[in-house]
Design a protein around this motif. Structure first.
Motif, short mmCIF file in Angstrom:
data_model
loop_
_atom_site.label_atom_id
_atom_site.label_comp_id
_atom_site.label_asym_id
_atom_site.label_seq_id
_atom_site.Cartn_x
_atom_site.Cartn_y
_atom_site.Cartn_z
N ALA A 22 -39.64 10.34 -30.22
CA ALA A 22 -38.63 9.29 -30.25
C ALA A 22 -37.24 9.90 -30.13
CB ALA A 22 -38.75 8.47 -31.53
N LYS A 23 -36.97 10.98 -30.87
CA LYS A 23 -35.66 11.63 -30.79
C LYS A 23 -35.42 12.23 -29.42
CE LYS A 23 -34.94 12.60 -35.65
NZ LYS A 23 -33.94 11.57 -35.80
N LEU A 24 -36.45 12.81 -28.82
CA LEU A 24 -36.32 13.37 -27.49
C LEU A 24 -35.90 12.30 -26.48
CD1 LEU A 24 -36.75 15.82 -25.58
CD2 LEU A 24 -39.12 15.06 -25.34
N HIS A 25 -36.52 11.15 -26.55
CA HIS A 25 -36.19 10.09 -25.62
C HIS A 25 -34.85 9.43 -25.94
CE1 HIS A 25 -40.34 10.75 -24.45
NE2 HIS A 25 -40.01 10.21 -23.30
N VAL A 26 -34.45 9.43 -27.21
CA VAL A 26 -33.11 8.93 -27.56
C VAL A 26 -32.05 9.84 -26.94
CG1 VAL A 26 -31.48 8.71 -29.48
CG2 VAL A 26 -33.72 7.68 -29.66
N GLY A 82 -28.49 4.78 -14.92
CA GLY A 82 -28.60 3.58 -15.75
C GLY A 82 -30.05 3.13 -15.89
N GLY A 83 -30.79 3.18 -14.78
CA GLY A 83 -32.21 2.82 -14.82
C GLY A 83 -33.03 3.79 -15.67
N ARG A 84 -32.68 5.07 -15.58
CA ARG A 84 -33.39 6.07 -16.39
C ARG A 84 -33.10 5.86 -17.87
NH1 ARG A 84 -34.17 11.75 -13.46
NH2 ARG A 84 -34.64 10.96 -11.39
N ALA A 85 -31.86 5.50 -18.18
CA ALA A 85 -31.53 5.23 -19.59
C ALA A 85 -32.35 4.05 -20.11
CB ALA A 85 -30.04 4.95 -19.73
N ARG A 86 -32.53 3.01 -19.31
CA ARG A 86 -33.34 1.86 -19.72
C ARG A 86 -34.81 2.26 -19.90
NH1 ARG A 86 -29.70 -0.40 -16.22
NH2 ARG A 86 -31.10 -0.21 -14.42
N GLU A 87 -35.34 3.13 -19.02
CA GLU A 87 -36.71 3.62 -19.18
C GLU A 87 -36.87 4.38 -20.49
OE1 GLU A 87 -37.69 6.07 -15.86
OE2 GLU A 87 -37.75 4.40 -14.45
N MET A 88 -35.90 5.20 -20.81
CA MET A 88 -35.96 5.98 -22.06
C MET A 88 -35.90 5.06 -23.27
SD MET A 88 -36.40 9.09 -21.29
CE MET A 88 -36.36 10.05 -19.81
N ARG A 89 -35.09 4.02 -23.20
CA ARG A 89 -34.99 3.06 -24.29
C ARG A 89 -36.34 2.38 -24.53
NH1 ARG A 89 -31.24 -0.42 -22.36
NH2 ARG A 89 -29.74 1.27 -22.53
N GLY A 90 -37.04 2.06 -23.44
CA GLY A 90 -38.37 1.47 -23.58
C GLY A 90 -39.36 2.44 -24.21
N ALA A 91 -39.26 3.72 -23.85
CA ALA A 91 -40.15 4.72 -24.45
C ALA A 91 -39.85 4.88 -25.94
CB ALA A 91 -39.98 6.06 -23.73
N PRO A 124 -41.54 8.19 -19.57
CA PRO A 124 -40.89 8.86 -18.44
C PRO A 124 -40.75 10.37 -18.68
CG PRO A 124 -39.30 7.55 -19.68
CD PRO A 124 -40.64 7.29 -20.28
N THR A 125 -40.58 11.10 -17.59
CA THR A 125 -40.44 12.56 -17.71
C THR A 125 -39.12 12.92 -18.38
OG1 THR A 125 -39.48 12.68 -15.50
CG2 THR A 125 -41.85 13.04 -15.68
N THR A 126 -39.11 14.10 -19.00
CA THR A 126 -37.94 14.52 -19.75
C THR A 126 -37.42 15.85 -19.22
OG1 THR A 126 -39.35 15.63 -21.38
CG2 THR A 126 -38.72 13.35 -21.86
N ILE A 127 -36.22 16.19 -19.65
CA ILE A 127 -35.57 17.45 -19.29
C ILE A 127 -35.94 18.47 -20.35
CG2 ILE A 127 -33.36 18.61 -18.94
CD1 ILE A 127 -32.20 15.84 -18.19
#
Length: 162
Positions: A22-26, A82-91, A124-127
């Protein structure tokens, strides 16, 4: 990030893993949202500069501003921060919902691990550069400061931006 344990996994460890993801995606959500806003600000400033340069007759400044606007508009379209931020919020939402289920009566390590794997499969994939900062923040939020890992310059930079 830690060595294999020689004891059975507990629900506390499952909770720690869920909190980590959760923290990683935040962190990713904040990074992508800030990149999106930064690119839009640069587009606006450079676009305003190009408009002023055209009206004032500065052809060199017009070309530079037009190049900046075009470059950042392409970055924005290709990477869609912006789209990636929304995907991360969903995760994050999925991980937090899973976290709420850990404390339910009858929750087992096996069932929680299975659900964690399912949520992770759809995430979604992460850095990689944000993995250690998320790990350290997760440890700190659970009072385990002594296990924090040292960060490289790149990881400290990404943590500061996110």
């Amino acid at each position: 990030m830690t060595a294999d344990a020689d004891y059975p996994r507990s629900l506390y460890e499952v909770r720690m893993d869920i909190c980590y993801y959760a923290k990683l995606h935040v962190l990713h959500e904040r990074l992508y949202a800030r990149l999106d806003k930064g690119i839009k600000a640069i587009e606006l400033i450079a676009g305003s500069g190009a408009f002023y340069a055209v009206t004032a007759g500065y052809t060199g400044a017009t070309k530079i501003c037009a190049l900046v606007v075009t470059t950042f508009a392409l970055l924005s379209l290709v990477y869609d921060y912006g789209g990636r931020a929304r995907e991360m919020r969903g995760a994050v939402r999925n991980y937090l919902q899973l976290l709420s289920e850990v404390d339910r009566k009858g929750a087992t390590v096996a069932s929680q691990d299975k659900q964690l794997a399912q949520v992770g499969k759809d995430a979604p994939t992460t850095i990689n550069g944000l993995a250690k900062p998320a790990y350290n923040q997760n440890l700190a939020s659970h009072g385990r400061y002594s296990y924090a890992l040292p960060l490289s310059r790149w990881e400290r930079f990404l943590q500061a931006v996110a």
